[in-house]
Write a protein that holds these residues in place. Structure first.
Motif, PDB file in Angstrom:
ATOM      1  N   ASP A 205       0.852  -1.182   0.000  1.00 13.60           N
ATOM      2  CA  ASP A 205       0.000   0.000   0.000  1.00 13.60           C
ATOM      3  C   ASP A 205       0.891   1.237   0.000  1.00 13.60           C
ATOM      4  N   VAL A 206       0.850   2.008  -1.087  1.00 11.90           N
ATOM      5  CA  VAL A 206       1.739   3.160  -1.230  1.00 11.90           C
ATOM      6  C   VAL A 206       1.550   4.148  -0.089  1.00 11.90           C
ATOM      7  N   ARG A 207       0.326   4.471   0.234  1.00 10.26           N
ATOM      8  CA  ARG A 207       0.077   5.467   1.277  1.00 10.26           C
ATOM      9  C   ARG A 207       0.566   4.962   2.637  1.00 10.26           C
ATOM     10  N   GLN A 208       0.350   3.693   2.924  1.00  5.53           N
ATOM     11  CA  GLN A 208       0.808   3.138   4.197  1.00  5.53           C
ATOM     12  C   GLN A 208       2.335   3.177   4.282  1.00  5.53           C
ATOM     13  N   LEU A 210       4.434   5.284   2.716  1.00  2.95           N
ATOM     14  CA  LEU A 210       4.898   6.660   2.852  1.00  2.95           C
ATOM     15  C   LEU A 210       4.572   7.223   4.227  1.00  2.95           C
ATOM     16  N   ASP A 211       3.381   6.923   4.734  1.00  2.97           N
ATOM     17  CA  ASP A 211       2.957   7.444   6.029  1.00  2.97           C
ATOM     18  C   ASP A 211       3.865   6.921   7.141  1.00  2.97           C
ATOM     19  N   GLU A 227       6.206  16.550   4.443  1.00  7.47           N
ATOM     20  CA  GLU A 227       5.225  16.358   3.372  1.00  7.47           C
ATOM     21  C   GLU A 227       5.847  15.548   2.246  1.00  7.47           C
ATOM     22  N   TYR A 229       5.028  14.796  -1.874  1.00 10.18           N
ATOM     23  CA  TYR A 229       4.266  15.051  -3.100  1.00 10.18           C
ATOM     24  C   TYR A 229       4.571  13.926  -4.079  1.00 10.18           C
ATOM     25  N   GLU A 232       1.617  11.360 -10.449  1.00 12.42           N
ATOM     26  CA  GLU A 232       0.785  10.256 -10.925  1.00 12.42           C
ATOM     27  C   GLU A 232       1.203   9.838 -12.325  1.00 12.42           C
ATOM     28  N   CYS A 241       0.400  14.217  -1.153  1.00 13.99           N
ATOM     29  CA  CYS A 241      -0.099  12.877  -0.806  1.00 13.99           C
ATOM     30  C   CYS A 241      -0.116  12.666   0.700  1.00 13.99           C
ATOM     31  N   ILE A 242       0.957  13.065   1.396  1.00 13.37           N
ATOM     32  CA  ILE A 242       1.087  12.856   2.836  1.00 13.37           C
ATOM     33  C   ILE A 242       1.517  14.166   3.491  1.00 13.37           C
ATOM     34  N   GLN A 244       2.401  15.496   7.569  1.00  9.79           N
ATOM     35  CA  GLN A 244       2.500  15.210   9.002  1.00  9.79           C
ATOM     36  C   GLN A 244       3.075  16.431   9.708  1.00  9.79           C
TER      37      GLN A 244
END
Length: 562
Positions: A205-208, A210-211, A227, A229, A232, A241-242, A244
């Protein structure tokens, strides 16, 4: 006029005291406190009103200058510390001691800056160790005599020798300590990289990914905001995208940047890191790009790193700190390494998605071939059987009834295969029979449903041991070839020959039908020829189709036995 020399007893007492004090110097491991102790000790040994110690850097420039004898208020009133001119500069660039009675009368003197206390007599001694000039001891205004004596110079030169050894040891220890601290940080960096590698390897999972990576990075480097970016596919835009950082909603007013636009876009286009000092932004355009919350916060420095993959820029990582000092070299290297890891993880994730998509397409193609070569051909054979039954209705009703019963049985078998596709997407062909049994069944069905004479021959025997995938490929190729003969060839004779060698098994299907132009017929008869070629290649073999209009067709296919 120089004062009288010390008596032998006085000089020995002074040297003994100097030796005891100098032994303490070697035990001092702090360079700053060591310099100050040298200055105090030199001042006490010769009775000077003022003393100072200057330390040189590796390029020979004056790096530290610590005076004693002046009050903090006197030091604060002076415009700047010494810069290495005049007598100080002469001592810095020389190797001999300098002792003079009146500073103002010496040609090398450059005078004093405003608010500097007046000074007259001077004694300067270089601090050397192993032929390297480490610094100098400066003494001015001997309090109990008009000038410094030769004995004073000898004492301070001895002190300088002790000071040189003490400074060399302190510098060596400082380098070792710094090196140890750097190695500790590098080990910590490697530990975090290893931890992040575990995160990257256990998720798709890309978001997981990176997060979690950004969270670990912010905690380790004490970042206040971070952050990421992402770009796509081949888009010209990078989108947020993220984010924090609880104290800020985001860094920039915009959440999307075109390549080359703004700091984010420029970082991606230039493919090189950028460091921004928020306390000294001169470009109004750059200031206007940031959020008011960021400009009003205590964040002092921002670093932007490109996420660079083999196919180009994938995104940009941004990190902010509120430290007084900017990111050091080791932190920048570490952030670059993190960016590389994230780029690799992103690229691997994209490749994994593409591989899964390709697998789906390949599975669709396989299902299509199986449906065409299996179920569709079976239904076609049922159609031939029913057509034959219709022809026998008037002349031989009993034979027609047998043909209908056979069609019903074949349809039941086809229904069974359709159910197998629904359950596990695989046809149940040859699961309970070997290749020769399967070929006999195809030949028998072909003989029963057509008026064509057909022969099956195995050379030298029927004991053929093939992998299931290779046997299934030969079975389907024969099935497709016989179906094509029945539909298109108008043949009178067909022969099917199977033989084996130590390395491979070969199958030949030959008919004396009307033949065809292979290059033109590929586009007319549907998927048949293409399916045969695909099945042969997937089994590790090869197929050759020979045909000419009016001269029949020969199909020769081989597959490896292992």
């Amino acid at each position: 006029m120089e004062t009288s020399l010390l008596t032998r007893e006085q000089l020995l007492d002074r040297l003994a005291a100097l030796h005891r004090a100098s032994l303490e110097l070697v035990s001092d491991i702090s360079i700053d406190s060591l310099i100050e102790r040298i200055a105090h000790l030199a001042r006490e040994q010769v009775g000077a009103r003022y003393a100072a110690v200057g330390i040189l850097d590796e390029e020979g420039r004056l790096a530290r200058f610590i005076p004693v004898g002046m009050s903090p208020e006197e030091i604060a009133r002076m415009a700047h510390p010494p810069r290495g001119h005049g007598l100080i500069g002469a001592l810095m660039h020389g190797s001999e001691s300098i002792r003079i009675a009146h500073i103002a009368e010496d040609s090398r003197s450059a005078g004093f800056p405003p608010h500097h206390p007046p000074m007259d007599s001077f004694l300067g001694v270089p601090i050397r160790h192993a032929d390297q000039n480490l610094g100098q001891i400066y003494l001015t205004d001997k309090m109990d005599a008009p000038e410094f004596t030769a004995d004073d110079q000898a004492v301070i030169e001895m002190l300088a020798a002790y000071a040189g050894a003490a400074l060399a040891n302190a510098r060596l220890l400082q380098k070792i300590t710094q090196r140890e601290a750097e190695l500790t940080r590098r080990n910590e960096n490697l530990a975090l990289l290893n931890e992040m590698a575990s995160t990257l390897a256990t998720s798709s999972d890309v978001r997981q990914i990176l997060d979690k990576a950004l969270e670990q990075l912010m905690e380790y480097l004490d970042l206040k905001v971070g952050e990421i970016y992402l770009r796509e596919d081949d888009s010209a835009y990078l989108n947020l995208c993220i984010h924090q950082g609880n104290t800020l909603p985001r860094l920039w007013l915009s959440t999307s940047f075109r390549l080359g636009e703004g700091i984010v876009g420029k970082t991606a286009l230039a493919q090189s890191p950028q460091l921004i000092d928020l306390t000294s932004l001169q470009n109004i355009e750059e200031r206007d790009a940031f959020t008011p919350e960021l400009l009003e916060s205590d964040i002092r420095y921002l670093a932007c790193f490109p996420l660079q993959g083999r196919s180009g820029t994938l995104g940009v990582l941004c990190a902010g700190i509120n430290h007084v000092l900017s990111f050091d070299e080791l932190e920048m290297q570490f952030l670059s390494a993190i960016s590389f890891w994230l780029s690799t993880a992103l690229e691997n994730t994209h490749l994994s998605l593409q591989q899964r998509r390709l697998a789906v397409l390949e599975e669709r193609e396989r299902i299509g071939m199986d449906l065409h070569d299996g179920i569709i051909q079976d239904i076609y054979a049922v159609g031939l059987t029913l057509e034959h039954a219709r022809l026998l209705m008037n002349d031989d009703p009993e034979a027609a009834k047998q043909r209908i019963d056979q069609a019903i049985s074949d349809l039941n078998n086809t229904i069974r295969d359709i159910r197998a596709y629904i359950l596990d997407l695989r046809p149940r062909k040859l699961h309970e029979e070997n290749l020769m049994d399967g070929l006999r069944r195809l030949v028998a069905e072909f003989r029963a449903n057509t008026q064509v004479e057909i022969q099956l021959q195995a050379i030298p025997n029927e004991n053929i041991n093939l992998p299931q995938s290779a046997a299934l490929a030969l079975f389907h190729i024969c099935q497709e070839a016989l179906a094509n003969i029945a539909k298109h060839a108008h043949a009178r004779h067909v022969s099917v020959t199977l033989w084996t060698s130590n390395q491979r098994t070969l199958l030949e299907i030959n008919d004396d039908g009307m033949g065809f132009d292979v290059s033109k017929t590929r586009q007319v008869i549907g998927h048949g020829l293409a399916n045969m070629q695909t099945r042969a290649h997937q089994a590790g073999g090869e197929i050759e189709i020979s045909s000419e209009p009016g001269k029949g067709t020969t199909i020769l296919v081989w597959v490896p036995n292992r």
